[in-house]
Design an enzyme around this catalytic site. Structure first.
Site, PDB file in Angstrom:
ATOM      1  N   LYS A 149      -7.613  10.005   2.587  1.00  0.00           N
ATOM      2  CA  LYS A 149      -8.311  10.464   1.390  1.00  0.00           C
ATOM      3  C   LYS A 149      -9.789  10.682   1.694  1.00  0.00           C
ATOM      4  O   LYS A 149     -10.134  11.533   2.499  1.00  0.00           O
ATOM      5  CB  LYS A 149      -8.099   9.449   0.274  1.00  0.00           C
ATOM      6  CG  LYS A 149      -6.603   9.360  -0.035  1.00  0.00           C
ATOM      7  CD  LYS A 149      -6.299   8.469  -1.205  1.00  0.00           C
ATOM      8  CE  LYS A 149      -4.799   8.524  -1.477  1.00  0.00           C
ATOM      9  NZ  LYS A 149      -4.259   7.191  -1.691  1.00  0.00           N
TER      10      LYS A 149
ATOM     11  N   ASN B  94       0.802  -1.220   0.000  1.00  0.00           N
ATOM     12  CA  ASN B  94       0.000   0.000   0.000  1.00  0.00           C
ATOM     13  C   ASN B  94       0.840   1.278   0.000  1.00  0.00           C
ATOM     14  O   ASN B  94       0.322   2.365   0.236  1.00  0.00           O
ATOM     15  CB  ASN B  94      -0.966   0.007   1.187  1.00  0.00           C
ATOM     16  CG  ASN B  94      -1.751  -1.280   1.289  1.00  0.00           C
ATOM     17  OD1 ASN B  94      -1.444  -2.132   2.120  1.00  0.00           O
ATOM     18  ND2 ASN B  94      -2.713  -1.446   0.397  1.00  0.00           N
TER      19      ASN B  94
ATOM     20  N   ILE C  98       1.120   6.941   0.261  1.00  0.00           N
ATOM     21  CA  ILE C  98       0.440   5.932   1.063  1.00  0.00           C
ATOM     22  C   ILE C  98      -1.011   5.800   0.618  1.00  0.00           C
ATOM     23  O   ILE C  98      -1.710   6.795   0.436  1.00  0.00           O
ATOM     24  CB  ILE C  98       0.450   6.323   2.561  1.00  0.00           C
ATOM     25  CG1 ILE C  98       1.882   6.609   3.016  1.00  0.00           C
ATOM     26  CG2 ILE C  98      -0.179   5.248   3.416  1.00  0.00           C
ATOM     27  CD1 ILE C  98       1.961   7.407   4.291  1.00  0.00           C
ATOM     28  N   CYS C  99      -1.466   4.560   0.452  1.00  0.00           N
ATOM     29  CA  CYS C  99      -2.867   4.331   0.128  1.00  0.00           C
ATOM     30  C   CYS C  99      -3.602   3.984   1.417  1.00  0.00           C
ATOM     31  O   CYS C  99      -3.518   2.865   1.918  1.00  0.00           O
ATOM     32  CB  CYS C  99      -3.005   3.181  -0.866  1.00  0.00           C
ATOM     33  SG  CYS C  99      -4.710   2.788  -1.231  1.00  0.00           S
ATOM     34  N   LEU C 100      -4.266   4.971   1.958  1.00  0.00           N
ATOM     35  CA  LEU C 100      -4.952   4.768   3.230  1.00  0.00           C
ATOM     36  C   LEU C 100      -6.236   5.594   3.195  1.00  0.00           C
ATOM     37  O   LEU C 100      -6.196   6.790   2.926  1.00  0.00           O
ATOM     38  CB  LEU C 100      -4.032   5.219   4.379  1.00  0.00           C
ATOM     39  CG  LEU C 100      -4.484   4.944   5.801  1.00  0.00           C
ATOM     40  CD1 LEU C 100      -4.592   3.453   6.052  1.00  0.00           C
ATOM     41  CD2 LEU C 100      -3.502   5.563   6.793  1.00  0.00           C
TER      42      LEU C 100
END
Lengths: 490, 149
Positions: free
Chosen positions: B91, B78, B85-87
């Site tokens: 978002k 992620n 960062i994919c969180l």
């Protein structure tokens, strides 16, 4: 030896009332008592070393047995090893409560030995001949067997074999009968009681003293709780925010309590340091609180005499709490130490089974936790804290307070910003309640409360809100206005 | 522009009561820019590593989320090569009641629970799904190589 002295010194030096000192664990007396138990057991040939060896032999035998079973048949092994500790222990040391009511003196220690149900022969072979003889006689006296003890000592070779070898024999009866237990050898066995006198004395004293301590704690709890409620009541009366003379006292209390909570005396809730504090840490933080309070001149110059008195009482309550915590801690340490000593000298392993008879209050020190929560409920809550009334978005006072349908409160300014940004969900629970809010969601009662208790903060926030709104409505669009209409000062 | 009270309070609390295994220190010349370190969670491939991140609070914070990026190279499904960062909470699921400390805790938790089904670094996620043991070994290797001073 070292702890005995430390215990004695702390009891004398920490300024406990005489009544407390008298009900402390009598460590010295109990130590002498252990000596007598030790002597008694040694005369019977059951000194700590012998008992230790007995236990070890059984453990080894158990291991051997488990292995042999695994290689042969796993299914029998699983049924068989279900409760090996009870079945195969050569002796057990138990506490029986003869009185269901749980009164003082109800705990009776019992030393039970496993003997052959028919012959009354003790099954453990590593005992000295005299001891075996003695146990056998006990069994006979209890009419377990008609077999007279004469010269049989040399006679049965089976029972003389050590537990290690006998454990290797095949197990026949897994269905242990109710009265007659079966040992791992499949022979029916019975338990006989070895009468001891000094251990009864030891545990009676210990039990009496621990219930004395519990009683003392209960009294202390009642008195302190009453004091706490009293102080809270006085505080409620003498800190009226509507009276200008009392408002400065209210502010003073607020600062005292803020410092008190920030000092985290008896417990803390931060990530790094949470839970109840031990006496040493509590004392350190308590002294720090006093020092800082004095430095900031918080403890003097109350306008109302009632408040001066209440403060004195409040400090006294905390002092008492600290003393009780200290006293409890040292006594429960003494209790653990003396039981450990008992086990070391006798190998009877009482530490594990005995404390289950004690009231849990002595073990878990819920005392300081319970009472600090009483303090919070009755005293601290009387003086509202700004921290409890902040908007969760801007971290300033939630004035004017808008209560959404989901019951979460935000300041009107943050709500407007959220609505303009098109944020639909409540910042705390994500429910879609933001857009529907209008002037009817103003919490009037809360608004009055905030104005009453936090007048300065509320007024300041109101000014800031008005300024921000003005900037939103006029400054930014104003720029546009000037551009589109060409109204430029030349 | 004056620093909002909210940011001042958050910073104060981060200094006074730091989160275990996490540090966040603002720059002297820009109080909206933080140097962050996060310790790899125990029993994760990142255990023993200290990861550097940068965190920036935009002008309309807390109405918009902080911008966070890993500076230390990390092998994680992620987190991409640029440290992005994919969180979700960074978002669409951001809420203005969240804070710097809660966001950093979420990132630390993400290290303990990689989620290859919602990947940012596609190659890493694929490796993670196809051969988890090798992926974990690589993550450990990278931790050893880049996250230990």
């Amino acid at each position: 030896m070292k702890f005995a002295q430390e215990f004695k010194a702390r009891l004398l030096q920490d300024g406990f009332p005489a009544e407390w000192v008298n009900s402390a664990i009598s460590y010295g007396q109990l130590k002498k008592c252990i000596k007598r138990v030790q002597q008694e057991l040694t005369t019977l040939g059951l000194d700590a070393k012998t008992l230790h060896t007995l236990l070890e032999t059984v453990e080894q035998g158990q291991a051997v047995k488990d292995e042999s079973h695994d290689s042969r048949n796993t299914s029998t092994a699983s049924t068989d090893t279900s409760s090996p500790t009870v079945q195969d222990k050569p002796f057990q040391y138990l506490f029986n409560s003869s009185d269901v009511g749980g009164k003082v003196g109800s705990v009776r220690p019992k030393l039970l030995f496993v003997v052959d149900a028919k012959t009354g022969e003790p099954l453990s072979a590593s005992l000295a001949p005299e001891t075996r003889n003695y146990l056998h006689q006990l069994a006979v006296a209890e009419k377990l067997t008609a077999v007279r003890i004469t010269d049989e000592d040399q006679l049965p070779p089976l029972s003389r074999s050590s537990t290690t070898t006998s454990a290797e024999e095949e197990v026949e009866g897994e269905d242990g009968e109710a009265k007659e237990r079966r040992s791992s050898t499949g022979r029916p066995t019975k338990l006989i009681m070895v009468p001891l006198t000094s251990d009864l004395e030891f545990f009676s004293v210990l039990e009496k003293e621990s219930s004395g301590l519990v009683a003392l704690e209960a009294t202390q709890r009642t008195t302190l709780t009453k004091d706490i409620v009293d102080v809270g009541r006085v505080l409620g009366k003498s800190t009226n925010p509507d009276s200008s003379s009392q408002r400065s006292d209210l502010d003073r209390w607020r600062r005292i309590f803020e410092l008190y909570l920030d000092s985290r005396i008896f417990f803390a809730t931060t990530e790094r340091d949470h839970g109840a504090h031990d006496a040493a840490k509590a004392e350190k933080n308590w002294l720090l609180f006093l020092e800082q309070g004095q430095k900031a001149n918080l403890f003097k110059n109350f306008k109302k005499r009632d408040n001066t008195k209440a403060l004195k009482q409040f400090l006294e309550i905390n002092q008492q709490l600290l003393q009780t915590l200290k006293f409890q801690e040292i006594n429960s340490k003494a209790m653990t130490k003396i039981l450990k000593k008992f086990d070391k000298r006798t190998a009877l392993n009482a530490k594990v089974s005995f404390p289950t008879f004690l009231p849990s209050t002595l073990i878990a020190s819920s005392f300081s936790r319970d009472l600090t929560s009483e303090v919070a409920k009755h005293i601290l809550a009387v003086v509202p804290r700004l921290d409890d009334y902040l908007c969760p978005i801007c971290f300033t006072i939630a004035y004017r307070p808008i209560r959404l349908r989901c019951q979460h409160i935000f300041c009107i300014r943050c709500l407007i910003v959220m609505q303009r940004a098109g944020t639909k969900n409540c910042a705390l629970c994500r429910e879609e309640t933001v857009m529907e809010a209008d002037s009817s969601h103003l919490d009037i009662a809360m608004q009055n409360f905030l104005m009453r208790y936090f007048k300065a903060e509320s007024k300041m926030k109101q000014r800031q809100n008005e300024y921000d709104l003005f900037r939103d409505d006029f400054a930014a669009p104003g720029d546009e206005f000037m551009q589109t209409h060409g109204c430029v000062v030349m | 522009m004056a620093l909002p009270k909210r940011i001042i309070k958050e910073t104060e609390r981060l200094m006074a009561e730091p989160v275990p295994g996490i540090s966040a220190v603002p720059h002297d010349d820009n109080l909206r820019y933080f140097d962050v370190t996060i310790d790899g969670p125990t029993q994760s491939p990142y255990e023993g590593g200290t990861f550097k991140l940068e965190l920036f609070l935009p002008d309309d914070y807390p109405m918009t989320p902080p911008k966070v990026r890993f500076l230390t190279k990390i092998y994680h499904p992620n987190i991409d090569r640029l440290g992005r960062i994919c969180l979700d909470v960074l978002k669409g699921n951001w809420s203005p009641a969240l804070q710097i400390r809660t966001i950093l805790l979420s990132i630390q938790a993400l290290l303990g629970a990689p989620n290859p089904d919602d990947p940012l670094a596609n190659d890493v996620a694929q490796q993670w799904k196809e051969d988890q043991n090798t992926a974990i070994a690589t993550a450990k290797e990278w931790t050893e190589k880049y996250a230990k001073a």
